[in-house]
Write a protein that holds these residues in place. Sequence first.
Motif, PDB file in Angstrom:
ATOM      1  N   ASP A 299       0.814  -1.218   0.000  1.00 35.83           N
ATOM      2  CA  ASP A 299       0.000   0.000   0.000  1.00 35.83           C
ATOM      3  C   ASP A 299       0.845   1.264   0.000  1.00 35.83           C
ATOM      4  N   ILE A 300       2.127   1.133   0.338  1.00 34.16           N
ATOM      5  CA  ILE A 300       2.974   2.321   0.465  1.00 34.16           C
ATOM      6  C   ILE A 300       4.200   2.298  -0.447  1.00 34.16           C
ATOM      7  N   GLY A 301       4.425   1.181  -1.165  1.00 33.38           N
ATOM      8  CA  GLY A 301       5.600   1.090  -2.023  1.00 33.38           C
ATOM      9  C   GLY A 301       5.558  -0.164  -2.866  1.00 33.38           C
ATOM     10  N   ASN A 302       6.595  -0.356  -3.682  1.00 35.91           N
ATOM     11  CA  ASN A 302       6.645  -1.560  -4.502  1.00 35.91           C
ATOM     12  C   ASN A 302       8.029  -2.197  -4.469  1.00 35.91           C
ATOM     13  N   PHE A 303       8.078  -3.492  -4.785  1.00 38.69           N
ATOM     14  CA  PHE A 303       9.301  -4.285  -4.711  1.00 38.69           C
ATOM     15  C   PHE A 303       9.811  -4.649  -6.100  1.00 38.69           C
ATOM     16  N   ALA A 304      11.125  -4.849  -6.200  1.00 32.89           N
ATOM     17  CA  ALA A 304      11.753  -5.341  -7.431  1.00 32.89           C
ATOM     18  C   ALA A 304      12.962  -6.175  -7.056  1.00 32.89           C
ATOM     19  N   ASN A 305      13.227  -7.229  -7.815  1.00 31.97           N
ATOM     20  CA  ASN A 305      14.352  -8.126  -7.527  1.00 31.97           C
ATOM     21  C   ASN A 305      15.688  -7.520  -7.919  1.00 31.97           C
ATOM     22  N   THR A 363      16.847 -11.266   0.864  1.00 28.38           N
ATOM     23  CA  THR A 363      15.729 -12.167   0.591  1.00 28.38           C
ATOM     24  C   THR A 363      16.131 -13.636   0.494  1.00 28.38           C
ATOM     25  N   ILE A 364      17.426 -13.925   0.617  1.00 30.28           N
ATOM     26  CA  ILE A 364      17.906 -15.303   0.516  1.00 30.28           C
ATOM     27  C   ILE A 364      18.956 -15.547   1.597  1.00 30.28           C
ATOM     28  N   SER A 388      16.149  -7.621  -2.602  1.00 35.69           N
ATOM     29  CA  SER A 388      15.115  -6.896  -3.328  1.00 35.69           C
ATOM     30  C   SER A 388      15.175  -5.435  -2.903  1.00 35.69           C
ATOM     31  N   LYS A 389      14.681  -4.567  -3.772  1.00 32.43           N
ATOM     32  CA  LYS A 389      14.566  -3.163  -3.391  1.00 32.43           C
ATOM     33  C   LYS A 389      13.098  -2.844  -3.152  1.00 32.43           C
ATOM     34  N   PHE A 390      12.885  -1.937  -2.206  1.00 30.54           N
ATOM     35  CA  PHE A 390      11.533  -1.463  -1.907  1.00 30.54           C
ATOM     36  C   PHE A 390      11.529   0.041  -2.110  1.00 30.54           C
ATOM     37  N   SER A 391      10.737   0.500  -3.071  1.00 28.54           N
ATOM     38  CA  SER A 391      10.658   1.924  -3.383  1.00 28.54           C
ATOM     39  C   SER A 391       9.388   2.500  -2.775  1.00 28.54           C
ATOM     40  N   PRO A 425      16.957 -20.813   2.519  1.00 32.70           N
ATOM     41  CA  PRO A 425      15.691 -20.095   2.742  1.00 32.70           C
ATOM     42  C   PRO A 425      15.586 -18.859   1.860  1.00 32.70           C
ATOM     43  N   LYS A 426      14.385 -18.581   1.392  1.00 36.23           N
ATOM     44  CA  LYS A 426      14.181 -17.379   0.585  1.00 36.23           C
ATOM     45  C   LYS A 426      12.744 -16.894   0.766  1.00 36.23           C
ATOM     46  N   ILE A 427      12.550 -15.623   0.495  1.00 38.27           N
ATOM     47  CA  ILE A 427      11.225 -15.033   0.599  1.00 38.27           C
ATOM     48  C   ILE A 427      10.917 -14.289  -0.697  1.00 38.27           C
ATOM     49  N   SER A 428       9.678 -14.384  -1.149  1.00 38.36           N
ATOM     50  CA  SER A 428       9.282 -13.758  -2.406  1.00 38.36           C
ATOM     51  C   SER A 428       8.839 -12.320  -2.183  1.00 38.36           C
ATOM     52  N   ASN A 429       8.869 -11.551  -3.254  1.00 37.04           N
ATOM     53  CA  ASN A 429       8.368 -10.184  -3.175  1.00 37.04           C
ATOM     54  C   ASN A 429       6.877 -10.169  -2.858  1.00 37.04           C
ATOM     55  N   TYR A 430       6.159 -11.193  -3.311  1.00 36.48           N
ATOM     56  CA  TYR A 430       4.733 -11.280  -3.016  1.00 36.48           C
ATOM     57  C   TYR A 430       4.509 -11.362  -1.508  1.00 36.48           C
ATOM     58  N   SER A 431       5.321 -12.185  -0.827  1.00 32.06           N
ATOM     59  CA  SER A 431       5.193 -12.297   0.633  1.00 32.06           C
ATOM     60  C   SER A 431       5.552 -10.988   1.313  1.00 32.06           C
ATOM     61  N   LEU A 432       6.604 -10.331   0.826  1.00 33.21           N
ATOM     62  CA  LEU A 432       7.011  -9.053   1.414  1.00 33.21           C
ATOM     63  C   LEU A 432       5.925  -7.993   1.220  1.00 33.21           C
ATOM     64  N   GLU A 433       5.301  -7.987   0.061  1.00 30.66           N
ATOM     65  CA  GLU A 433       4.263  -7.001  -0.227  1.00 30.66           C
ATOM     66  C   GLU A 433       3.094  -7.080   0.756  1.00 30.66           C
ATOM     67  N   ASN A 434       2.838  -8.293   1.247  1.00 27.39           N
ATOM     68  CA  ASN A 434       1.665  -8.508   2.090  1.00 27.39           C
ATOM     69  C   ASN A 434       1.963  -8.467   3.587  1.00 27.39           C
TER      70      ASN A 434
END
Length: 482
Positions: A299-305, A363-364, A388-391, A425-434
């Motif tokens: 809701d406040i930003g977006n992620f990119a790998n 993320t890994i 990942s970056k979060f803008s 272990p790794k986490i996806s941008n989808y998980s981070l977004e939520n």
Amino acid sequence: MTSNLNQTLQSKYPNLEISVLKISEVKENNENFRIDSEPFKKSNLITNQYIDYVKLSDIALINPSKTEISNLNLDTEVSFISMQNLGTGNINDRETGTIKDYKTGYTYFAENDILIAKITPCMEHGKCSIATNLKNKIGFGSTEFNVFRINDNRFVKEFVFCFLNRENIRKIAADNMIGTSGRQRVPTNFYENLLIPLFPIEFQQQIEQMVRQSHECLEQSKGLYRQAEVLLYEEIGLDPNDPLSSIQPLSNRLNVSVQTLKQSFLATGRLDSEYYQQKYDDIENLIKNYHNGYMRLKDIGNFANGSLISEDFYVEKAKRAYIRIKELSFNSPIKIEESVYINDNFVAKNEATVKENDFVIATIGNTIGKVNLVPKELSGSFISNNTSKFSLFDKNIMPEFLELLLRSVIVQEQIQRDFTQTAQPKISNYSLENILIPKFSLKIQESIAKNLQKSFDLRSEAKNLLKNAKERVENSIIVGGG
């Protein structure tokens, strides 16, 4: 004869660096019998004729034996550091344990010892720090370090530290490395034979004062950062001293959660029990019940790998840095001085880059969740494929405040819940977004950010004091006296 030959060849080939040595000179202090050119560069051979020098091995105990602690209780508490913990001038995050946890296969050190990295994955050799704030505890480090304990009263440890911590020493050490590609090390005998300039004690004490002031600023910075953490946790109703435990009610609740198939696998795709621990429900309820509301990171930003860039393009200095997990931290600014850079000749295609006030998140791997705000100095840098970056696009969120919030227990526990349970272990941008976060008012953000900014200013002052101390040592060597 050798001198004349040097002069003749140098005049004939002015664009080359030439050194002609006798075989006896090559063998001297050369236990590994290096016969390639790097250890014999002229820059490695120059000393100032107006300065007296003493070998490091003559003024320091090198790699003190762990037999010194053999009679201590195995339950004695110790601090432990690895390569990632060793900063440039200070020790960052550290583990604690007991002697029995770290007794075998590690390097022993104590308060006021000098530590220096000798292994060089990704140009990390030469990172140097003084062991401080052990609080009378013993220290253990991995075998990636050499330890120096100054035992000559003609030398002040802070002065020796500044001498060893110079970029010039790192370059010379690199030329003397041994081992295979990707896992080279600086041999201990390189340091044993290193010549330390003997300057007046008054000058060394001035350097000592500057280094100590740097450490004091750093400690004050940590204190202000802690105050910001306290404000954050108190605002959401948690105990700042033990926020995770205070999330759950004071009942003797077992960490058990019973879920239907519809509530579990069909909703999340997860069947592992760790995902359904009661604490995660408690964190979610805490955030959703926050008096000012809540939101998700999307809701406040977006992620990119991030992107993988080969080590073939790594250089020590260029226009664009390459931010990897090792430069990130759980509780301090990004380690700019430890960054590698990408050759200016590298042609970027779709590689991810960051701008000022973006965030870089690991993320890994075993340090998932490490996060840092990107400073102005690193704007335009690349980020590694393990991040990942979060803008941030919401102007009502202060970046400095958000960095602290992303490091908090309530966010880090969500990250630990959502990463994929694999060998890596790794986490996806989808998980981070939520990920859920409380919706803090701007007033609360500003109150917390005020302490954070003071903390950052003190860190900057500490860094400058250390830099100035090293420059004074460097300049004194050039002019020939302290």
